[in-house]
Design an enzyme around this catalytic site. Structure first.
Site, PDB file in Angstrom:
ATOM      1  N   TYR A   1      15.157  33.061  -0.443  1.00  0.00           N
ATOM      2  CA  TYR A   1      14.088  33.961   0.005  1.00  0.00           C
ATOM      3  C   TYR A   1      14.371  34.474   1.415  1.00  0.00           C
ATOM      4  CZ  TYR A   1      10.944  32.278  -3.733  1.00  0.00           C
ATOM      5  OH  TYR A   1      10.355  31.978  -4.923  1.00  0.00           O
TER       6      TYR A   1
ATOM      7  N   LYS B   1       0.859  -1.196   0.000  1.00  0.00           N
ATOM      8  CA  LYS B   1       0.000   0.000   0.000  1.00  0.00           C
ATOM      9  C   LYS B   1       0.896   1.248   0.000  1.00  0.00           C
ATOM     10  CE  LYS B   1      -0.163  -0.084   4.982  1.00  0.00           C
ATOM     11  NZ  LYS B   1      -0.792  -0.607   6.178  1.00  0.00           N
TER      12      LYS B   1
HETATM   13  C1  LIG Z   1       0.073  -1.626   6.722  1.00  0.00           C
HETATM   14  C2  LIG Z   1      -0.486  -2.901   7.180  1.00  0.00           C
HETATM   15  C3  LIG Z   1       0.358  -3.993   7.430  1.00  0.00           C
HETATM   16  C4  LIG Z   1       1.871  -3.908   7.347  1.00  0.00           C
HETATM   17  O1  LIG Z   1       2.398  -3.109   8.381  1.00  0.00           O
HETATM   18  P1  LIG Z   1       3.989  -2.931   8.558  1.00  0.00           P
HETATM   19  O2  LIG Z   1       4.131  -2.312   9.900  1.00  0.00           O
HETATM   20  O3  LIG Z   1       4.429  -2.009   7.486  1.00  0.00           O
HETATM   21  O4  LIG Z   1       4.588  -4.277   8.430  1.00  0.00           O
HETATM   22  C5  LIG Z   1      -0.246  -5.189   7.794  1.00  0.00           C
HETATM   23  N1  LIG Z   1      -1.595  -5.292   7.905  1.00  0.00           N
HETATM   24  C6  LIG Z   1      -2.423  -4.262   7.674  1.00  0.00           C
HETATM   25  C7  LIG Z   1      -3.893  -4.446   7.800  1.00  0.00           C
HETATM   26  C8  LIG Z   1      -1.895  -3.036   7.315  1.00  0.00           C
HETATM   27  O5  LIG Z   1      -2.723  -2.007   7.087  1.00  0.00           O
END
Ligand SMILES: *Cc1c(COP(=O)(O)O)cnc(C)c1O
Length: 383
Positions: A275, A36
């Site tokens: 600036y 994501k």
């Molecule tokens: C972002 C996310 C993860 C991964 O998290 P990290 O801390 O980057 O490993 C896992 N599960 C869900 C539902 C997330 O939103």
């Protein structure tokens, strides 16, 4: 070409991280790569293809548009799972294209049933459970109804997984909350099975939970930040280093953000630079302009504070970071020339601009800084 900066992504660093991460897993646990936030700034298409070549075949995204970007570039045998929002039209698209998705409310479950029936194809769903984060997810009181909807429409659903997400596994401060969530998760899964639901897999862990709570691994882990070479928190890093026999950080950063010297200028003592009056030359200075500014994700709060690397030296930012340009002091750096490579983030020679130092100065978290790297800076895969 035609870009004032670019982001390099290292294949060998990713391969190294994935090998390390997979070695942490309990036997039989599957690895899902969380991409994501434009693959935490690394670029969904570039990173997704790279991860696939490193042996990753399961990907977690937030939205249908991210799923679509990934789906276009990955081979058919890769699994894509949407963990976040999906609207009615997207449900139909997802089912038709074998994209799996979270169901976090009864209304999404009913909409998925409708879409699946009209396509005559089962929706591959993951029931996301509310276990204590109080963000999204089906509440305990909604589970009997959810199970009824699924059991009534056996053609419409394949329950690929049951999931939940921990509210702060990166800090031992939250340990009671995390273990409470895991207990509630197992109770809810038992009640769903008792109702007659057939469930293929269970998954709960993000990076921090994977490292700190092996009992959360279950059938799959969803790993984001650590693939990119960053620890979820200093605590998770120190905890690992405390139990590891090796003294070196097992993770490698993938990112180098680079630009080049656009212009060089001698500025006499006493002159203001940029600036306003925030920086006054205290001696005769040589100033380099770099064609990157806050419009490209180089935070304005790094004005008079940040550093870049040129010819393996640190060059401090002088004056205010502009929309598209920043200035650095290169007075003490030998042989600086136009078009010299400038590293904004990452390594040059023996010097390093870490995301942590960058983020600390601009008071952003690793996660935030990375995901704010603009979409339209080209990502280039290197070895
Ligand atoms: C972002 C996310 C993860 C991964 O998290 P990290 O801390 O980057 O490993 C896992 N599960 C869900 C539902 C997330 O939103």
């Amino acid at each position: 070409m035609f870009h004032s900066s670019y982001i390099e992504i290292s294949r060998s660093a990713l391969a190294h991280n994935i090998t390390f991460l997979k070695a942490q897993l309990s036997p039989g646990t599957r690895f899902s790569s969380v991409i994501k936030g434009n693959a935490y700034g690394h670029g969904i298409e570039e990173f997704g293809q790279l991860a696939y070549t490193c042996g990753v075949d399961h990907f977690s995204v937030f939205s249908a548009d991210e799923a679509d970007r990934l789906h276009r570039v990955l081979p058919q045998d890769a699994t894509i799972m949407i963990m976040g929002y999906i609207d009615d039209a997207e449900l139909t698209w997802a089912i038709a294209n074998d994209i799996e998705f979270y169901v976090f409310s009864l209304d999404r479950l009913e909409a998925a049933a409708k879409a699946a029936k009209s396509l005559r194809k089962p929706a591959r769903i993951h029931l996301d459970l509310e276990t204590g984060m109080n963000r999204i997810g089906l509440g305990t009181n909604e589970l009997p109804h959810a199970a009824d909807i699924i059991i009534k429409e056996p053609q419409a659903f394949e329950v690929v997984g049951i999931s939940t997400h921990f509210a702060g596994a990166e800090s031992s401060e939250n340990e009671d909350r995390v273990t409470g969530q895991l207990n509630r998760f197992h109770l809810a899964v038992r009640s769903l099975r008792h109702k007659g639901l057939s469930i293929q897999s269970l998954h709960t862990a993000c990076s921090a939970a994977m490292m700190a709570y092996p009992e959360t691994h279950l059938d799959m882990v969803r790993v984001g930040i650590m693939q990119y070479g960053f620890w979820s928190s200093p605590e998770i890093y120190q905890r690992y280093m405390g139990i590891s026999t090796d003294r070196t950080d097992p993770l490698r950063r993938l990112i180098n953000w680079k630009s080049h010297v656009m212009s060089l200028k001698s500025v006499p003592v006493g002159e203001f630079i940029g600036y306003g009056q925030s920086f006054q030359a205290s001696s005769d200075m040589l100033i380099a302009a770099i064609p990157v500014g806050y419009a490209w994700g180089f935070s304005r709060s790094l004005s008079n504070q940040g550093q870049v690397l040129i010819r393996s030296y640190r060059a401090p930012v002088v004056g205010i970071v502009n929309m598209n340009v920043l200035m650095v002091d290169v007075t003490g750096i030998p042989n600086v020339a136009l078009k010299d490579e400038v590293v904004l983030l990452g390594k040059q020679g023996n010097e390093h601009i870490t995301v942590a130092s960058f983020a600390e100065l601009s008071t952003q978290l690793n996660y935030e800084l990375l995901t704010r790297l603009p979409l339209n800076i080209p990502r280039i895969v290197i070895d």
